[in-house]
Enzyme design. Structure first.
Site, PDB file in Angstrom:
ATOM      1  CG  ASP A  44      -2.136  -0.733   1.097  1.00 24.58           C
ATOM      2  OD1 ASP A  44      -2.431  -1.144  -0.025  1.00 24.58           O
ATOM      3  OD2 ASP A  44      -2.850  -0.901   2.110  1.00 24.58           O
ATOM      4  CE  LYS A  66      -7.451   2.360   0.621  1.00 20.34           C
ATOM      5  NZ  LYS A  66      -8.161   2.623   1.845  1.00 20.34           N
ATOM      6  CG  MET A 181      -7.614   7.721   6.941  1.00 21.20           C
ATOM      7  SD  MET A 181      -8.534   6.383   6.157  1.00 21.20           S
ATOM      8  CE  MET A 181      -8.986   5.398   7.574  1.00 21.20           C
TER       9      MET A 181
HETATM   10  N1  SAH Z   1      -3.730   0.352   9.080  1.00 24.09           N
HETATM   11  C1  SAH Z   1      -3.183   1.653   9.374  1.00 24.09           C
HETATM   12  C2  SAH Z   1      -4.192   2.747   9.127  1.00 24.09           C
HETATM   13  C3  SAH Z   1      -4.611   2.870   7.694  1.00 24.09           C
HETATM   14  S1  SAH Z   1      -5.688   4.206   7.411  1.00 24.09           S
HETATM   15  C4  SAH Z   1      -2.666   1.690  10.807  1.00 24.09           C
HETATM   16  O1  SAH Z   1      -2.920   0.754  11.567  1.00 24.09           O
HETATM   17  O2  SAH Z   1      -1.977   2.640  11.162  1.00 24.09           O
HETATM   18  C5  SAH Z   1      -4.574   5.485   6.910  1.00 24.09           C
HETATM   19  C6  SAH Z   1      -4.396   6.492   8.005  1.00 24.09           C
HETATM   20  O3  SAH Z   1      -3.523   6.002   8.999  1.00 24.09           O
HETATM   21  C7  SAH Z   1      -3.772   7.792   7.564  1.00 24.09           C
HETATM   22  O4  SAH Z   1      -4.690   8.645   6.950  1.00 24.09           O
HETATM   23  C8  SAH Z   1      -3.321   8.337   8.901  1.00 24.09           C
HETATM   24  O5  SAH Z   1      -4.405   8.834   9.640  1.00 24.09           O
HETATM   25  C9  SAH Z   1      -2.849   7.078   9.598  1.00 24.09           C
HETATM   26  N2  SAH Z   1      -1.409   6.856   9.450  1.00 24.09           N
HETATM   27  C10 SAH Z   1      -0.807   5.741   9.013  1.00 24.09           C
HETATM   28  N3  SAH Z   1       0.536   5.850   9.083  1.00 24.09           N
HETATM   29  C11 SAH Z   1       0.787   7.079   9.603  1.00 24.09           C
HETATM   30  C12 SAH Z   1       1.976   7.787   9.945  1.00 24.09           C
HETATM   31  N4  SAH Z   1       3.185   7.265   9.779  1.00 24.09           N
HETATM   32  N5  SAH Z   1       1.836   9.032  10.456  1.00 24.09           N
HETATM   33  C13 SAH Z   1       0.626   9.579  10.660  1.00 24.09           C
HETATM   34  N6  SAH Z   1      -0.516   8.953  10.355  1.00 24.09           N
HETATM   35  C14 SAH Z   1      -0.458   7.725   9.839  1.00 24.09           C
END
Ligand code: SAH
Length: 279
Positions: A44, A66, A181
């Site tokens: 992803d 996406k 998000m």
């Molecule tokens: N499965 C992922 C979340 C996916 S949804 C998890 O467990 O973290 C995608 C969202 O995750 C982004 O829009 C943001 O809100 C958050 N996100 C993921 N990695 C991030 C990072 N390194 N820093 C800040 N936000 C992050």
């Protein structure tokens, strides 16, 4: 690794692996094992390039992210692709940012694999809403401030703030609320929380690209978050955290301390004002 007796990554199976928030050091040993044995890595947008570099030489890397934060019309295609690759006899590594089962559609993909009779394994990852905040010096729970925490997605299937969220419940429920998000709809989300009873002065923080070299943290309040985020020109991926735990950052910003910023030994003012009300 050999002494650990890792499970075999069998041809024709899919491993659904969480890569963590960014820093490759946060990958699990099972995740590393999967990278070292996969024939194909379907990854992803949020997977850090430094993690991808750990893939076995010769492994095929396939991007399935996406774009632009839009709801993915391709989710079905991704699931079908995983099934197809597995049926081809490959060792398929489905690599996702954070944890695959936290706002990551891992459940949907796993169900598709189950439905197609493809053997699969799930390898949890460190979710950004916990591990990413830790890199910003913000613990999601702290005995003096909160005994519960709520995780919310700011983005529903339509790309808008999800329908059907119980804002009063969220505002009054856990003292710490972590939004994934949420940057795009920050103004609405903050407004809904305030309208539902959360004080506009509640400490809040926005954490961008947590645990990567581009990490940025903006400390603000619920009422000023949207304005401050716009003024700072912040871009996703971002976490939005609301609650008193944000105050702890001044004492726990270990990354900042490593860069020479001073830490506050009493960020909650316990020495000055006495302990927070306790039951
Ligand atoms: N499965 C992922 C979340 C996916 S949804 C998890 O467990 O973290 C995608 C969202 O995750 C982004 O829009 C943001 O809100 C958050 N996100 C993921 N990695 C991030 C990072 N390194 N820093 C800040 N936000 C992050």
């Amino acid at each position: 690794m050999q002494a650990l007796d890792m499970p075999e990554f069998s041809p024709g199976s899919v491993w659904l692996v969480g890569a963590g928030p960014g820093d490759p050091g946060l990958l699990s040993l099972l995740g590393l094992h999967a990278l070292q044995h996969a024939d194909v890595v379907v990854y992803d947008a949020l997977v850090d390039v430094r993690v991808l570099k750990l893939a076995r030489t010769g492994a095929l890397l396939e991007y399935a992210g996406k774009r632009g934060g839009r709801p993915s019309p391709r989710q079905r295609d991704i699931s079908l692709r995983l099934v197809e690759l597995a049926r081809d006899g490959r060792r398929v590594l489905r690599l996702k940012g954070g944890d695959p089962f936290v706002f990551g559609r891992g459940g949907e993909e796993a169900l598709a694999l189950a439905g197609a009779g493809i053997p699969f394994r799930v390898v949890p990852g460190i979710t950004s809403g916990i591990g990413g905040l830790a890199y910003a010096g913000i613990p999601v729970t702290h005995r003096d401030t909160n005994q519960s925490v709520t995780f919310v997605t700011g983005h529903g299937v339509t790309g808008d703030v999800p329908d059907g969220l119980d804002w009063e419940g969220i505002a009054r429920g856990a003292p710490t609320v972590v939004f994934y998000m949420a940057l795009k709809h920050l103004e609405r989300i903050a407004g809904l929380l305030v309208a539902a009873g959360r004080a506009a002065g509640t400490p809040a923080a926005i954490v961008i690209r947590a645990s990567t070299p581009e990490q940025k943290v903006l400390e603000t309040t619920l009422g000023t978050a949207a304005r401050d985020a716009a003024a700072a020109g912040l871009e996703p991926p971002a976490l939005f955290v609301v609650g008193e735990v944000v105050r702890l950052r001044s004492g726990l910003d270990w990354l900042g301390a490593a860069e020479g910023r001073l830490l506050d030994a009493d960020p909650l003012g316990v020495a000055r004002h006495g302990p927070a009300e306790s039951a």
